[in-house]
Enzyme design. Structure first.
Site, short mmCIF file in Angstrom:
data_model
loop_
_atom_site.label_atom_id
_atom_site.label_comp_id
_atom_site.label_asym_id
_atom_site.label_seq_id
_atom_site.Cartn_x
_atom_site.Cartn_y
_atom_site.Cartn_z
N LYS A 62 48.27 44.88 33.45
CA LYS A 62 47.25 45.70 34.11
C LYS A 62 46.46 46.53 33.11
O LYS A 62 45.53 47.24 33.49
CB LYS A 62 47.90 46.62 35.15
CG LYS A 62 48.57 45.88 36.31
CD LYS A 62 49.16 46.86 37.31
CE LYS A 62 50.03 46.16 38.35
NZ LYS A 62 49.25 45.33 39.28
N ASP A 64 56.08 55.53 39.05
CA ASP A 64 55.43 54.24 38.96
C ASP A 64 54.05 54.49 38.33
O ASP A 64 53.14 55.00 39.00
CB ASP A 64 55.30 53.62 40.35
CG ASP A 64 54.49 52.33 40.37
OD1 ASP A 64 53.94 51.95 39.32
OD2 ASP A 64 54.41 51.71 41.45
N GLN A 106 49.38 52.00 37.88
CA GLN A 106 47.95 52.20 38.09
C GLN A 106 47.40 53.43 37.37
O GLN A 106 46.22 53.75 37.53
CB GLN A 106 47.67 52.33 39.61
CG GLN A 106 48.07 51.13 40.43
CD GLN A 106 47.27 49.89 40.11
OE1 GLN A 106 46.19 49.95 39.52
NE2 GLN A 106 47.79 48.72 40.49
N HIS A 148 54.18 51.25 46.36
CA HIS A 148 54.21 49.79 46.22
C HIS A 148 55.62 49.33 46.58
O HIS A 148 56.59 50.07 46.42
CB HIS A 148 53.88 49.44 44.76
CG HIS A 148 53.67 48.00 44.49
ND1 HIS A 148 54.72 47.11 44.35
CD2 HIS A 148 52.54 47.26 44.29
CE1 HIS A 148 54.24 45.91 44.09
NE2 HIS A 148 52.93 45.96 44.04
N CYS A 164 50.90 44.72 48.65
CA CYS A 164 52.32 45.07 48.45
C CYS A 164 52.59 46.51 48.83
O CYS A 164 53.39 47.20 48.17
CB CYS A 164 52.76 44.80 47.01
SG CYS A 164 52.63 43.07 46.52
#
Length: 415
Positions: A225, A199, A202, A122, A371
């Site tokens: 999220k 990261d 997700q 991302h 993104c």
């Protein structure tokens, strides 16, 4: 038993109709919807406990502080951190990665060093390193991805060296849903003396994450999220690293003492302990309270159940999409190698046109670059359409999505 139809009753927005059709929300990778338990937690805070934290001895301030620090404990347990002091509250994944880049990177990265990231990242895990590299003179190197979007391990192992100071990588791709073996990444990085930044935007909302088992040095994720409010996120960092790092923002609360020296005409400053030295100013207290409610909600569902439900939906969606020859799906064909994200295009059609038609039928998806332009460039995609699933989505919704997509491809009007 995990029952998405029962879960849906907790989400007021899912009762909406869009253009006369029941809402089907398949844009969960961008942001999730909020259950009434989270909405009520934020409402209750403002109605009963609203005050600034860590600053006063009155009742409301004490109650607000207790809620805030209770949330830190809950989040630490959720990702299996060794201590609540390893949890820093920030605005989201983007700010968390920037904190690592500037608080750790400004002090420790220099010309001749290298930061290794992948082409599936991302932009929030690309741009901060590229900006900082122009300031400090280190090099950003990119790990390649395969045709199915999976990580190319040869370029990872070949790209890392004694020059590598940080390997910063996503746990789950927000485009293809590819799940990276972070434990393996961490092992390789640590063997070369490099730190690992992950990261987790997700992954944390969708599967069990144990930071100690993965042995990552930093993990960033966002509350919005994972059923929580917008504007709140988390940076996990190993405590010994947080203690060594300089603050990212300066202001109130993040200091122990500011003392003016009349002789020199300057102030001497000593920092607060972590994590508070990274939380300057008045934080998003209500957001933290909402995040705690979201974490408790997900814990009540069981993260293994969440992962299993999404894997089922993903496998079913991939199977049904094969019924439409005009649709190309990106990412691994094996559902076990990906999370609840299905990215696709309809041959000869702009992805935005697909999304507009689906929206007219009440189905919400995302289109564009998500993104992640370098990955789209690698896969030679001008853009893509993305359907992403969560705990309240159902097989019936996927059937409606497929029937609507078939209608679009055939040029018929959906009834």
């Amino acid at each position: 038993m995990f029952n998405p139809y029962r879960i849906r009753e907790d989400f007021p927005i899912l009762k909406r109709k869009i253009n006369g059709h029941p809402l089907v929300y398949f844009d969960n990778a961008a942001t999730s919807q909020k259950p009434k338990q989270v909405i009520e937690a934020v409402k209750k805070f403002y109605e009963n406990h609203n005050a600034n934290i860590h600053r006063a001895i009155h009742t409301l301030s004490q109650e607000s502080t207790e809620l805030y620090e209770e949330a830190r404990e809950e989040v630490a347990k959720f990702i299996k951190a060794s201590s609540a002091e390893e949890i820093v509250f920030l605005r989201g994944t983007t700010e968390a990665i920037n904190l690592v880049a500037y608080s750790w990177g400004l002090k420790n990265l220099e010309q001749g060093d290298e930061v290794l990231i992948s082409l599936m990242e991302h932009h929030s895990n690309i741009v901060p390193w590229e900006i900082l590299s122009k300031i400090k003179g280190f090099k950003v190197k990119y790990v390649d991805v395969n045709a199915d979007g999976t990580l190319n391990w040869e370029t990872l192992e070949g790209g890392i060296s004694a020059k590598t100071k940080i390997v910063s990588i996503t746990h789950v791709s927000n485009v293809t849903g590819v799940i990276n073996d972070i434990k393996k990444v961490a092992k390789i990085a640590h063997e070369h003396g490099a730190l690992v930044v992950v990261d987790g935007a997700q992954s944390v909302p969708h599967m069990p994450v144990n930071v100690q088992n993965l042995d990552v040095d930093f993990l960033a994720f966002s509350g919005h999220k994972m059923l929580g409010p917008t504007g709140i996120g988390v940076l996990y960092g190993k405590i010994e690293l947080l203690r060594e790092m300089e603050p990212f923002h300066g202001g109130g609360e993040m200091i122990k003492e500011v003392s003016f020296n009349p002789t020199s005409g300057s102030c001497s400053i000593s920092w607060n302990d972590p994590p508070w030295k990274f939380e300057a100013g008045t934080p998003n207290i209500s957001g933290v309270v909402g995040l705690m409610a979201a974490v408790k909600y997900l814990k009540s569902l069981g993260m293994e159940n969440v992962k299993r439900h999404e894997a089922y939906l993903t496998g079913y969606a991939l199977e049904r999409l094969r019924e439409i020859p005009e649709v190309t799906v990106y990412g691994p064909k094996d559902p076990s190698k990906r999370s609840g994200i299905v990215t696709f295009n309809v041959k000869g059609v702009e992805s935005h046109d697909v999304a507009l038609f689906l929206d007219s039928c009440g189905i919400m998806i995302r289109t564009g670059f998500h993104c992640a332009q370098p990955l789209h460039q690698k896969l030679r995609l001008p853009s893509s359409a993305r359907a992403s699933f969560y705990v309240y989505n159902t097989k019936k919704e996927i059937d409606r999505f497929i029937d609507t997509l078939k209608s679009f491809v055939s040029g018929n009007t959906f009834n």
